[in-house]
Motif scaffolding. Structure first.
Motif, PDB file in Angstrom:
ATOM      1  N   GLY A  40       0.808  -1.213   0.000  1.00 31.50           N
ATOM      2  CA  GLY A  40       0.000   0.000   0.000  1.00 31.50           C
ATOM      3  C   GLY A  40       0.841   1.263   0.000  1.00 31.50           C
ATOM      4  O   GLY A  40       0.572   2.207  -0.753  1.00 31.50           O
ATOM      5  N   GLU A  41       1.864   1.283   0.833  1.00 34.25           N
ATOM      6  CA  GLU A  41       2.750   2.446   0.859  1.00 34.25           C
ATOM      7  C   GLU A  41       3.464   2.603  -0.485  1.00 34.25           C
ATOM      8  O   GLU A  41       3.592   3.721  -1.012  1.00 34.25           O
ATOM      9  N   GLY A  42       3.942   1.482  -1.035  1.00 33.37           N
ATOM     10  CA  GLY A  42       4.617   1.543  -2.325  1.00 33.37           C
ATOM     11  C   GLY A  42       3.717   2.056  -3.432  1.00 33.37           C
ATOM     12  O   GLY A  42       4.137   2.859  -4.276  1.00 33.37           O
ATOM     13  N   ALA A  91       1.652   9.088  -6.298  1.00 35.42           N
ATOM     14  CA  ALA A  91       2.012  10.482  -6.040  1.00 35.42           C
ATOM     15  C   ALA A  91       3.132  10.931  -6.969  1.00 35.42           C
ATOM     16  O   ALA A  91       3.140  12.077  -7.447  1.00 35.42           O
ATOM     17  N   ALA A  92       4.083  10.043  -7.245  1.00 38.54           N
ATOM     18  CA  ALA A  92       5.183  10.377  -8.151  1.00 38.54           C
ATOM     19  C   ALA A  92       4.676  10.661  -9.554  1.00 38.54           C
ATOM     20  O   ALA A  92       5.331  11.390 -10.320  1.00 38.54           O
ATOM     21  N   ARG A  93       3.503  10.130  -9.884  1.00 40.04           N
ATOM     22  CA  ARG A  93       2.910  10.354 -11.205  1.00 40.04           C
ATOM     23  C   ARG A  93       1.868  11.451 -11.181  1.00 40.04           C
ATOM     24  O   ARG A  93       1.098  11.607 -12.127  1.00 40.04           O
ATOM     25  N   GLY A  94       1.836  12.209 -10.095  1.00 37.81           N
ATOM     26  CA  GLY A  94       0.997  13.401 -10.047  1.00 37.81           C
ATOM     27  C   GLY A  94      -0.383  13.228  -9.478  1.00 37.81           C
ATOM     28  O   GLY A  94      -1.225  14.133  -9.595  1.00 37.81           O
ATOM     29  N   ALA A  95      -0.664  12.091  -8.848  1.00 32.08           N
ATOM     30  CA  ALA A  95      -1.981  11.876  -8.251  1.00 32.08           C
ATOM     31  C   ALA A  95      -2.011  12.417  -6.827  1.00 32.08           C
ATOM     32  O   ALA A  95      -1.054  12.273  -6.069  1.00 32.08           O
ATOM     33  N   HIS A  96      -3.102  13.040  -6.457  1.00 34.17           N
ATOM     34  CA  HIS A  96      -3.355  13.378  -5.067  1.00 34.17           C
ATOM     35  C   HIS A  96      -3.797  12.092  -4.367  1.00 34.17           C
ATOM     36  O   HIS A  96      -4.481  11.257  -4.971  1.00 34.17           O
ATOM     37  N   VAL A  97      -3.416  11.916  -3.112  1.00 34.30           N
ATOM     38  CA  VAL A  97      -3.638  10.623  -2.479  1.00 34.30           C
ATOM     39  C   VAL A  97      -4.364  10.742  -1.146  1.00 34.30           C
ATOM     40  O   VAL A  97      -4.127  11.673  -0.369  1.00 34.30           O
ATOM     41  N   VAL A  98      -5.253   9.793  -0.932  1.00 38.68           N
ATOM     42  CA  VAL A  98      -5.906   9.606   0.363  1.00 38.68           C
ATOM     43  C   VAL A  98      -5.328   8.334   0.946  1.00 38.68           C
ATOM     44  O   VAL A  98      -5.443   7.256   0.343  1.00 38.68           O
ATOM     45  N   LEU A  99      -4.709   8.451   2.102  1.00 35.73           N
ATOM     46  CA  LEU A  99      -4.000   7.334   2.721  1.00 35.73           C
ATOM     47  C   LEU A  99      -4.822   6.809   3.890  1.00 35.73           C
ATOM     48  O   LEU A  99      -5.102   7.545   4.838  1.00 35.73           O
ATOM     49  N   GLU A 114       5.594  13.698   3.556  1.00 38.07           N
ATOM     50  CA  GLU A 114       6.683  13.422   2.610  1.00 38.07           C
ATOM     51  C   GLU A 114       6.214  13.551   1.165  1.00 38.07           C
ATOM     52  O   GLU A 114       6.908  14.138   0.318  1.00 38.07           O
ATOM     53  N   LEU A 115       5.039  13.006   0.851  1.00 34.70           N
ATOM     54  CA  LEU A 115       4.548  13.039  -0.522  1.00 34.70           C
ATOM     55  C   LEU A 115       4.207  14.464  -0.957  1.00 34.70           C
ATOM     56  O   LEU A 115       4.440  14.841  -2.114  1.00 34.70           O
ATOM     57  N   ARG A 116       3.674  15.263  -0.031  1.00 33.30           N
ATOM     58  CA  ARG A 116       3.407  16.668  -0.357  1.00 33.30           C
ATOM     59  C   ARG A 116       4.704  17.395  -0.706  1.00 33.30           C
ATOM     60  O   ARG A 116       4.779  18.129  -1.699  1.00 33.30           O
ATOM     61  N   ALA A 117       5.714  17.207   0.134  1.00 31.87           N
ATOM     62  CA  ALA A 117       6.980  17.911  -0.057  1.00 31.87           C
ATOM     63  C   ALA A 117       7.724  17.430  -1.295  1.00 31.87           C
ATOM     64  O   ALA A 117       8.313  18.228  -2.039  1.00 31.87           O
ATOM     65  N   ARG A 118       7.701  16.131  -1.539  1.00 32.20           N
ATOM     66  CA  ARG A 118       8.513  15.567  -2.623  1.00 32.20           C
ATOM     67  C   ARG A 118       7.869  15.740  -3.988  1.00 32.20           C
ATOM     68  O   ARG A 118       8.570  15.987  -4.989  1.00 32.20           O
ATOM     69  N   HIS A 119       6.535  15.625  -4.056  1.00 40.01           N
ATOM     70  CA  HIS A 119       5.882  15.588  -5.364  1.00 40.01           C
ATOM     71  C   HIS A 119       4.926  16.755  -5.608  1.00 40.01           C
ATOM     72  O   HIS A 119       4.372  16.866  -6.706  1.00 40.01           O
ATOM     73  N   ALA A 147      -2.167  15.424  -0.069  1.00 34.95           N
ATOM     74  CA  ALA A 147      -2.245  14.104   0.560  1.00 34.95           C
ATOM     75  C   ALA A 147      -3.042  14.201   1.848  1.00 34.95           C
ATOM     76  O   ALA A 147      -2.795  15.097   2.673  1.00 34.95           O
ATOM     77  N   LEU A 148      -3.981  13.307   2.014  1.00 32.54           N
ATOM     78  CA  LEU A 148      -4.847  13.278   3.195  1.00 32.54           C
ATOM     79  C   LEU A 148      -4.651  11.962   3.933  1.00 32.54           C
ATOM     80  O   LEU A 148      -4.778  10.894   3.336  1.00 32.54           O
ATOM     81  N   ALA A 149      -4.344  12.051   5.210  1.00 38.85           N
ATOM     82  CA  ALA A 149      -4.228  10.855   6.051  1.00 38.85           C
ATOM     83  C   ALA A 149      -5.559  10.615   6.756  1.00 38.85           C
ATOM     84  O   ALA A 149      -6.079  11.512   7.427  1.00 38.85           O
ATOM     85  N   VAL A 150      -6.084   9.411   6.606  1.00 38.15           N
ATOM     86  CA  VAL A 150      -7.357   9.037   7.241  1.00 38.15           C
ATOM     87  C   VAL A 150      -7.124   7.789   8.085  1.00 38.15           C
ATOM     88  O   VAL A 150      -7.214   6.667   7.581  1.00 38.15           O
TER      89      VAL A 150
END
Length: 268
Positions: free
Chosen positions: A18-20, A26-34, A48-53, A57-60
């Motif tokens: 899941g993390e991978g 995210a590396a391909r430009g998708a916004h992510v809900v975790l 990390e994903l916000r800063a890097r890409h 990103a939303l943590a749930v």
């Protein structure tokens, strides 16, 4: 499938596959809900994903074995700027091994069925209609090589993954022509924390695939119009062969040995 600017929801995102997958999307430009139980790890990954890409990103934090968890996940997404989920990755799940007659925690078995089957189905039912309505999207359900045959010693776990496989194949047919892809991703033993739960004996002597290999197969699945995608060429052969082997003789000859190798019920 071009995921740039889309919103992807990944369950079981605090580690392993899941993390991978979340990192790759995210590396391909998708916004992510975790989505996962461990809030601290989700928040760290989201930052990390916000800063890097440069994505959102939303943590749930959610325990999908609890009643109402899927509804709370949907509410969190809807409250997040009105975003719609374009890619749903139902990855959360765990396995327990051992002979069912020796199980000392039936409630834990029920929780496994809830996470592996019920929560996956409810999340799909909550987000798939919007994808169909928009004419675009993808649902990737992480099944397993265990989905292709009944496995003594893994009886309930294998049955849950057979459910995921069957459901995904049927939904693939139901969504033909809608612009939505539904597929079951079937990895084998992978180098994750899975065996911390199921017990190391369950994976003894089995060559494990890396998370990176499974993620690469996942990305290929987004571009393939197939109801089932198996990770690894050798596993594709095994999956095909499983359809040709009569289950009766297999269970009579190999079943007891498989169950004995797994040993006593284990898991946490």
């Amino acid at each position: 499938m071009d995921v740039t600017g889309s919103t992807a929801l990944v369950t079981g995102a605090s580690g392993g596959i899941g993390e991978g997958v979340a990192r790759a999307l995210a590396a391909r430009g998708a916004h992510v809900v975790l989505v996962a139980r461990r809030a601290d790890r989700l928040e760290a990954l989201a930052a990390e994903l916000r800063a890097r890409h440069g994505v959102e990103a939303l943590a749930v934090p959610a325990d999908l074995s609890e009643p109402g968890a899927a509804a709370r996940v949907q509410e969190a997404v809807e409250a997040w700027g009105g975003r719609a989920v374009d890619v749903l990755v139902n990855n959360a799940g765990f396995g327990l091994t051992g002979r069912l007659a020796q199980a000392d925690d039936p409630a834990r078995l029920a929780a496994m069925v809830t996470v592996n089957c019920t929560a996956l189905t409810e999340l799909t039912a909550r987000f798939l209609p919007g994808m169909v309505g928009r004419g675009r999207g993808a649902v990737v359900n992480v099944a397993s090589m265990a989905s292709f045959a009944p496995l003594p010693g893994f009886a309930v776990y294998a049955a849950t993954k057979a459910f995921v496989l069957s459901l995904s194949q049927a939904l693939w047919a139901e969504t033909r022509g809608t612009g939505v892809l539904v597929t079951a991703l079937c990895p084998t033993a992978t180098d994750t924390g899975f065996f911390d739960v199921s017990g190391e004996s369950a994976g003894a002597g089995v060559r494990r695939r890396s998370v990176e290999q499974v993620v690469a197969t996942f990305l290929d699945a987004l571009d393939a119009d197939r109801p089932v995608v198996v990770d690894g060429r050798a596993n594709e052969v095994v999956a095909a062969a499983s359809r040709l082997v009569p289950r009766g003789p297999f269970l009579r000859l190999a079943g007891p040995r498989i169950a004995d190798r797994v040993g006593a019920p284990t898991g946490r």
